[in-house]
Scaffold this active site. Structure first.
Site, short mmCIF file in Angstrom:
data_model
loop_
_atom_site.label_atom_id
_atom_site.label_comp_id
_atom_site.label_asym_id
_atom_site.label_seq_id
_atom_site.Cartn_x
_atom_site.Cartn_y
_atom_site.Cartn_z
CG ASN A 54 -1.60 1.10 1.63
OD1 ASN A 54 -2.03 2.09 0.98
ND2 ASN A 54 -1.64 1.96 3.09
CD1 TRP A 55 3.45 0.82 -2.69
CD2 TRP A 55 3.97 2.67 -4.44
NE1 TRP A 55 4.52 1.08 -3.39
CE2 TRP A 55 5.10 1.71 -4.50
CE3 TRP A 55 4.06 3.84 -6.02
CZ2 TRP A 55 5.96 1.33 -5.74
CZ3 TRP A 55 5.29 2.84 -6.19
CH2 TRP A 55 6.14 2.21 -6.65
CE LYS A 56 0.08 3.58 4.65
NZ LYS A 56 -0.06 3.75 5.97
CG HIS A 73 -5.80 2.59 5.36
ND1 HIS A 73 -5.37 3.44 6.08
CD2 HIS A 73 -4.76 1.16 4.89
CE1 HIS A 73 -4.02 3.29 6.21
NE2 HIS A 73 -4.28 2.07 5.72
CD GLU A 130 -2.49 6.06 6.68
OE1 GLU A 130 -2.72 6.14 5.74
OE2 GLU A 130 -2.44 5.32 7.50
CD GLU A 170 -4.03 -2.03 7.63
OE1 GLU A 170 -2.59 -2.00 6.90
OE2 GLU A 170 -4.22 -1.10 7.39
N GLY A 218 2.73 2.05 10.94
CA GLY A 218 4.21 3.27 10.62
C GLY A 218 4.34 3.95 12.41
CB SER A 253 5.02 -1.60 12.30
OG SER A 253 4.75 -0.70 12.51
P1 PGA Z 1 2.58 -0.15 8.19
O1 PGA Z 1 1.32 0.83 6.76
O2 PGA Z 1 3.48 -1.08 6.67
O3 PGA Z 1 4.03 1.43 6.87
O4 PGA Z 1 2.29 0.29 8.95
C1 PGA Z 1 0.48 0.02 6.80
C2 PGA Z 1 -0.79 0.25 6.01
O5 PGA Z 1 -1.30 1.93 6.11
O6 PGA Z 1 -1.34 -0.34 5.34
#
Ligand code: PGA
Length: 267
Positions: free
Chosen positions: A13-15, A98, A100, A168, A174, A213
């Site tokens: 997931n590149w966000k 997600h 976010e 998640e 993160g 993470s």
């Molecule tokens: P991360 O993000 O691996 O950087 O913790 C995972 C995600 O938000 O899908």
């Protein structure tokens, strides 16, 4: 996405990261899959601006997905992107719900469920994300919160829909912290039981992913955790050197079989 529930899915997931120059990373990931296919589904979800070019760079070796889609079909929704547009650009999958998106765009479980339905209409495989906050975990509510999110974010399964649930925990995203093995087993076991109760044998094709993470240093331990059918990876999916190291670990767990890769069927 395979019909086999146990085929491992490694999804990136590149966000909101990635310009054209970063497509070299997709190219390097595709090289790794060409050299060592393994019995894996490999997917990278990228910003919509990069999907068409990423599909070219992936050369049919890894699937490319979107990071979100509208619940609506084409219409007056300035700035939004619908599932058909993702499909048209070459995406075969999409992430919905997600944390976010839930946090910064105020997406409710009902909106997430509507997005999943819209994705299924376009035959996109979906990764539906959920997870508890740090405070909810400290209060002993992780199972309750995740169970409620699952119930309300996952619509009744459409026949043939390809679905993964990504657990998640928000506090792990993160942060460099991950839950204990026992904590992951408890949440995923709870979700798996809920899926079985709700959908019976149809639930068997739903894969359960862990995200938050994930790094080359903890990927083996996470993949060896009961109920984990794959991983959703943010930061460590941006660089091929890290993502490929995770793919190598996943291949050890799912050794190669003769599986011709057909891009349209991936993930
Ligand atoms: P991360 O993000 O691996 O950087 O913790 C995972 C995600 O938000 O899908």
């Amino acid at each position: 996405m395979s019909e086999e529930p146990t085929r491992t899915l490694i999804a990136g997931n590149w966000k909101m990261h990635g310009l054209r120059a970063q497509l070299d990373e997709i190219d390097a990931m595709a090289c790794s899959v060409r050299e060592r296919p393994g019995n894996l589904d490999v997917l990278v979800c990228v910003p919509a601006t990069l999907i068409a070019r990423a599909v070219q760079a992936a050369d049919g070796l890894i699937a490319i997905g979107g990071e979100d889609c509208s619940a609506e079909e084409a219409g007056s929704f300035t700035g939004d992107i619908d599932a058909e547009m993702l499909r048209d650009a070459g995406a075969t999958s999409v992430i919905v719900g997600h944390s976010e998106r839930r946090r910064w765009h105020h997406e409710t479980d009902a909106i997430v469920a509507a997005k999943a339905k819209a994705a299924w209409q376009q035959d996109l495989a979906t990764i539906i994300c959920l997870g508890e906050t740090g405070a909810q975990r400290r209060d002993g509510n992780a199972l309750k919160v995740c169970g409620e999110q699952l119930a309300a974010s996952l619509p009744t399964i459409k026949a043939g829909a390809r679905i993964s649930i990504a657990y998640e925990p928000l506090w792990a995203i993160g942060s460099g912290e991950i839950p204990t093995r026992d904590d992951i087993v408890a949440v995923l076991g709870h979700l798996r039981a809920a899926l079985d109760t709700r959908f019976g044998s149809a639930a068997r094709s739903i894969r359960m992913l862990y995200g938050g993470s994930v790094k080359p240093g903890n990927a083996r331990e996470i993949l060896d955790t009961p109920h984990v059918d794959g991983m959703l990876i943010g930061g460590s999916s941006l660089l091929a050197v890290e993502f490929n190291a995770i793919l190598d670990i996943a291949r050890e767990r799912s050794p190669a079989v003769n599986c011709p890769l057909a891009q349209d069927k991936l993930s």
